[in-house]
Design a protein around this motif. Structure first.
Motif, short mmCIF file in Angstrom:
data_model
loop_
_atom_site.label_atom_id
_atom_site.label_comp_id
_atom_site.label_asym_id
_atom_site.label_seq_id
_atom_site.Cartn_x
_atom_site.Cartn_y
_atom_site.Cartn_z
N PRO A 265 -10.24 14.01 -8.85
CA PRO A 265 -9.74 13.13 -7.80
C PRO A 265 -8.71 13.87 -6.96
CG PRO A 265 -9.04 12.37 -9.98
CD PRO A 265 -9.92 13.55 -10.20
N LYS A 266 -8.79 13.69 -5.67
CA LYS A 266 -7.92 14.47 -4.78
C LYS A 266 -6.55 13.82 -4.64
CE LYS A 266 -10.50 17.83 -4.24
NZ LYS A 266 -10.78 17.71 -5.66
N GLU A 270 -1.98 8.85 -0.04
CA GLU A 270 -2.49 7.53 -0.39
C GLU A 270 -2.73 7.41 -1.90
OE1 GLU A 270 -2.86 4.58 1.33
OE2 GLU A 270 -1.53 5.77 2.59
N THR A 271 -3.41 8.40 -2.48
CA THR A 271 -3.74 8.28 -3.92
C THR A 271 -2.47 8.32 -4.77
OG1 THR A 271 -4.11 10.66 -4.08
CG2 THR A 271 -6.06 9.31 -3.71
N PHE A 276 1.69 3.86 -7.72
CA PHE A 276 2.89 3.02 -7.80
C PHE A 276 2.64 1.59 -7.34
CE2 PHE A 276 4.28 7.40 -7.55
CZ PHE A 276 5.17 7.45 -8.60
N ARG A 277 1.55 1.44 -6.54
CA ARG A 277 1.24 0.09 -6.02
C ARG A 277 0.70 -0.80 -7.13
NH1 ARG A 277 -1.30 2.80 -0.86
NH2 ARG A 277 0.47 2.67 0.56
N ARG A 278 0.08 -0.17 -8.16
CA ARG A 278 -0.56 -0.99 -9.19
C ARG A 278 0.45 -1.78 -9.98
NH1 ARG A 278 -4.31 3.77 -10.72
NH2 ARG A 278 -5.67 3.59 -8.93
#
Lengths: 278, 353
Positions: A265-266, A270-271, A276-278
Motif C-alpha cells: 500500500p502506498k 491521505e493514507t 488517524f481518522r478511523r
C-alpha cells in the motif's frame, strides 16, 4: 562488432603469474562485454579476496575489491542500489566455496540478476598453495604435508541443487567457448553461475589434466532438463564444458522487488491521515 | 636447548606445540600462514589435532568447541581474520573457556596490506567483541619473547579461564632471528573438571553465555568483572629501560618498543636522559607505574605503528601529570630511529620552555 575487447581493459597490468588461467577469463569476459556492446560506465564488477579477485583493477569499468568471501552480498547490494548496471561478481574457489560458501544458496534463492564467475584453480594461490574446497583429496602441499583429507566440492552439482537458474562450466584452455558462455550468462535474466577451470600455474598446474578430461556436454544435452544437468554434473572423471542448465522463465530478484513494491500500500498524505481518522 | 635461527611464525607455532597445544584450527592469511603450515605437519606427527577451517568464523568456533572439551587450543590470524573472529571470541569470553589467539597485525583498515602494523590495538585491548570483557593481551617485542609468551598465554588462559591474545605484527611473524625454544612438555593426562568430560559422580556442567533474565546476566557479568579485577591486580607486565635517572620517557610496545631501545641509546649519547617503558601486557595496562614515572619525568613520547591507539591509555594513566607527545606511522611504515630522535628533541625543547 563495433566495440573491441581491449576497450574494457584498464591501464593496470595484471600481476598474475605468466600462464595463469585467469588471463583467459579476463580476455573472455571483455570479449563478452564487447559482443554485447555494453557501455563501460554501465558495468560494475565486484570481487572478494584472492589472486582472481584482483580482477576489477584490470577492467575499465566500475569495480570494487570487497571483503574475503563476500562478492555475492556486495554485488547484490550494487544491483539493487542501481538495477540499470550490468553487475558481475567474480572470485576464486577459496573465496567463493570456502569462506563465502554460505552466500551462494541465497543468491540462487533470490535469483539475483547477475553472473557469478568463479575462477576455480583448486588451490589457495595468493597465500602460496594451501588446499582449497575443490582440491583433490590427497593433495600434498605445505599445509597438507600428509595429503588433504576432505572430498572436493562439486560446484556444478551444488549450484544446481541450490536452484540456480543458469549453471555452466568453462575452461581457460578453451577461451572462445568461455567468452560465449559469459555472453549467455550476461544475457540470462537471473543468477548465472559459471565455474571456470582456471589453473594455478605456480602452485597447482592442472592444464594438462584438464585438457585430457574436459569434453563438451553430450550431444543433444537439453539445458532445460534439470535431471540431465545433474547427471552430467555427477560425472567427475570427465569434466563437461558448456551450459548445463538454464531457466530463463524465473523472475529475477529486481523484478520481484518491483512486484512487491507494486503490491505494498502506498504511503500518501491521505493514507497516513486515514490511519488517524478511523 | 640451544639457540636456533627461527622465523617468528614458525617459532610461536613450535612453542605452542612444546607447551602442550592439543588442537589447532586456522585459515590461511598473510603474514601468518607459516604457522598454519608448520602445525599441519607437527600436530599430526605428534598425534594431535590440526584442521584448516573454511573461514576464520569457522576456525574460532572450532576453537570454542575444542576448548569446551578441556584441551589446550589455539588459533592464529592477522587483522581481517581477527575481525571475523571477534563474534566467537565474545562467546568464548562469556562462557569462560581458555583460548589463545595470535594476531600478527597488518596494515588496515579493510584489506589494507600485508605490512606490519599495530592498528588492531583498540580492537584487541578495549573489548573482545560485543559485551563487557577484556582479553589479556601480551605484546612481544622479539622472537624470544614471542616464544616465551606462548607458554605464559596458555598458563594465564587456563588459570583465569579466559581469552589471551598475543599481539604481534607482520615483521615479528616474518623475520628470523636466533632464539631458544622451550623443551617439550608432556601433555596433561587429565582434563579440567569444568570441561565436557562426562558427569559421573557429579552434577552436569553447563558451558554457556546465555542468561535470559536481566538480573542473572548482571550477576554473571559481575562475576566476570571480578575475574578481570583479579587479572588487573596480578598480571600487569612491563619492561623498563634506564628509567632511574630519566627525565624524558618513551612509551612503546612490540616492534616499536624494540626500535625505541635504539632511540634511547642514541639519545643518551647525545646527552638526553631518556628512559623507556615497554608494556608487555597491553591489557592489563601498566597504568600505575606509568603514573609514577609521569611524576618523575618532564615529558613523555608515545610511538606506535598506528594513528595513536595506545596513546589514549597512556594519557589516561598520566592523568595530566606531564606533557604527552605522539609520533606514529601508518599503513605498515616503521617509525625510524632518526625521526623518533627528532621528536624527542622537539619534546625536550617544548618542555624546557
Amino acid at each position: 562488432m563495433s566495440r573491441k575487447a581491449s576497450e574494457y581493459r584498464s591501464h593496470v597490468k595484471p600481476i598474475w603469474c605468466p600462464g595463469c588461467g585467469d588471463y583467459a577469463v579476463l580476455n573472455a569476459l571483455t570479449r563478452a562485454f564487447a559482443s554485447l556492446e555494453l557501455r563501460n560506465e554501465n558495468i560494475m564488477v565486484a570481487s572478494g579476496i584472492g589472486c582472481s579477485s584482483r580482477f576489477p583493477a584490470f577492467l575499465k569499468t566500475y569495480g570494487i575489491h570487497g571483503v574475503h568471501g563476500r562478492p555475492l552480498p556486495l554485488a547484490t547490494g550494487i544491483k539493487l542500489g542501481n538495477p540499470s548496471l550490468t553487475v558481475v561478481a567474480v572470485g576464486g574457489d577459496g573465496d567463493g566455496f570456502s569462506i563465502g560458501g554460505g552466500h551462494i544458496p541465497h543468491a540462487a534463492r533470490r535469483n539475483i540478476d547477475l553472473p557469478y564467475i568463479v575462477m576455480d584453480n583448486n588451490i589457495y594461490g595468493m597465500t602460496k598453495g594451501q588446499p582449497s574446497p575443490t582440491s583433490p583429496r590427497g593433495l600434498q602441499r605445505k599445509a597438507s604435508p600428509y595429503g588433504s583429507q576432505e572430498r572436493p566440492l562439486n560446484p556444478i552439482l551444488m549450484t544446481l541443487a541450490y536452484g540456480t537458474t543458469f549453471v555452466a562450466r568453462a575452461f581457460s584452455g578453451q577461451p572462445k567457448q568461455m567468452a560465449d558462455i559469459f555472453r549467455q550468462a550476461l544475457l540470462h535474466p537471473g543468477f548465472a553461475f559459471v565455474q571456470v577451470l582456471s589453473p594455478c600455474i605456480t602452485f597447482h598446474n592442472t592444464y594438462d589434466h584438464y585438457r585430457e578430461i574436459c569434453r563438451p556436454l553430450p550431444e543433444g544435452h537439453n539445458a532445460q532438463d534439470l535431471q540431465a544437468a545433474m547427471t552430467a554434473a555427477l560425472e567427475t572423471e570427465t569434466q563437461y564444458l558448456g551450459i548445463f542448465y538454464r531457466d530463463d522463465q524465473q523472475l529475477p530478484y529486481s523484478r520481484r522487488l518491483q512486484l512487491l513494491r507494486d503490491r505494498a500500500p502506498k504511503l500518501t498524505l491521505e493514507t497516513v491521515l486515514d490511519r488517524f481518522r478511523r | 636447548m640451544a639457540k636456533e635461527l627461527l622465523k617468528g611464525n614458525v617459532a610461536f607455532a613450535e612453542a605452542a606445540v612444546r607447551n602442550g597445544l592439543q588442537a589447532y584450527f586456522g585459515y590461511p592469511i598473510t603474514p601468518q600462514s607459516e604457522a598454519l603450515e608448520h602445525l599441519s605437519k607437527r600436530m599430526l606427527e605428534l598425534d594431535r589435532v590440526f584442521l584448516q577451517a573454511e573461514s576464520e568464523v569457522a576456525a574460532i568456533n572450532m576453537v570454542y568447541g575444542a576448548a569446551c572439551t578441556g584441551v589446550r587450543v589455539m588459533t592464529s590470524t592477522s587483522g581481517p581474520g581477527f575481525s571475523l573472529m571477534t563474534e566467537g571470541l565474545s562467546y568464548i569470553a562469556g562462557s569462560e573457556v581458555p583460548v589463545v589467539v595470535v594476531n600478527m597485525m597488518r596494515g588496515g583498515p579493510g584489506l589494507g596490506n600485508i605490512q606490519p602494523a599495530q592498528a588492531d590495538y583498540a580492537l584487541m585491548v578495549h573489548t573482545v567483541g560485543h559485551g563487557d570483557f577484556h582479553a589479556i593481551v601480551l605484546a612481544p617485542a622479539n622472537i624470544q619473547e614471542l616464544i616465551d609468551m606462548v607458554g605464559l598465554a596458555f598458563d594465564l588462559a587456563e588459570k583465569y579461564r579466559t581469552v589471551v591474545y598475543i599481539a604481534g605484527d607482520g615483521s615479528l611473524g616474518q623475520m628470523m632471528e636466533s632464539a631458544e625454544l622451550p623443551p617439550m612438555k608432556p601433555l596433561p593426562t587429565e582434563r579440567p573438571a569444568w570441561a565436557t568430560i562426562g558427569a559421573k559422580d557429579r552434577e552436569p556442567n553447563a558451558i554457556t553465555s546465555l542468561f535470559l533474565g536481566a538480573e542473572p546476566l548482571e550477576a554473571w557479568n559481575l562475576h566476570l568483572q571480578k575475574k578481570l579485577a583479579q587479572i588487573k591486580e596480578n598480571e600487569v607486565r612491563w619492561q623498563e629501560y634506564q628509567t632511574e635517572d630519566a627525565d624524558l620517557l618513551m612509551v612503546a610496545y612490540g616492534t616499536v618498543g624494540r626500535i625505541c631501545t635504539s632511540v634511547m641509546r642514541e639519545a643518551r649519547k647525545q646527552g638526553l636522559r631518556v628512559g623507556l617503558l615497554r608494556p608487555q601486557t597491553l591489557w592489563p595496562f601498566p597504568a600505575a607505574r606509568l603514573n609514577e614515572l609521569a611524576g618523575q619525568v618532564r615529558g613523555i613520547l608515545v610511538s606506535e605503528m598506528s594513528a595513536g591507539q595506545m596513546l589514549a591509555d597512556v594519557e589516561r594513566a598520566v592523568a595530566g601529570k606531564c606533557p604527552v607527545a605522539f609520533h606514529g606511522r601508518l599503513g605498515g611504515v616503521f617509525p625510524m630511529v632518526d625521526e623518533l630522535l627528532a621528536e624527542l628533541k622537539k619534546l625536550d625543547q617544548e618542555v624546557s620552555k
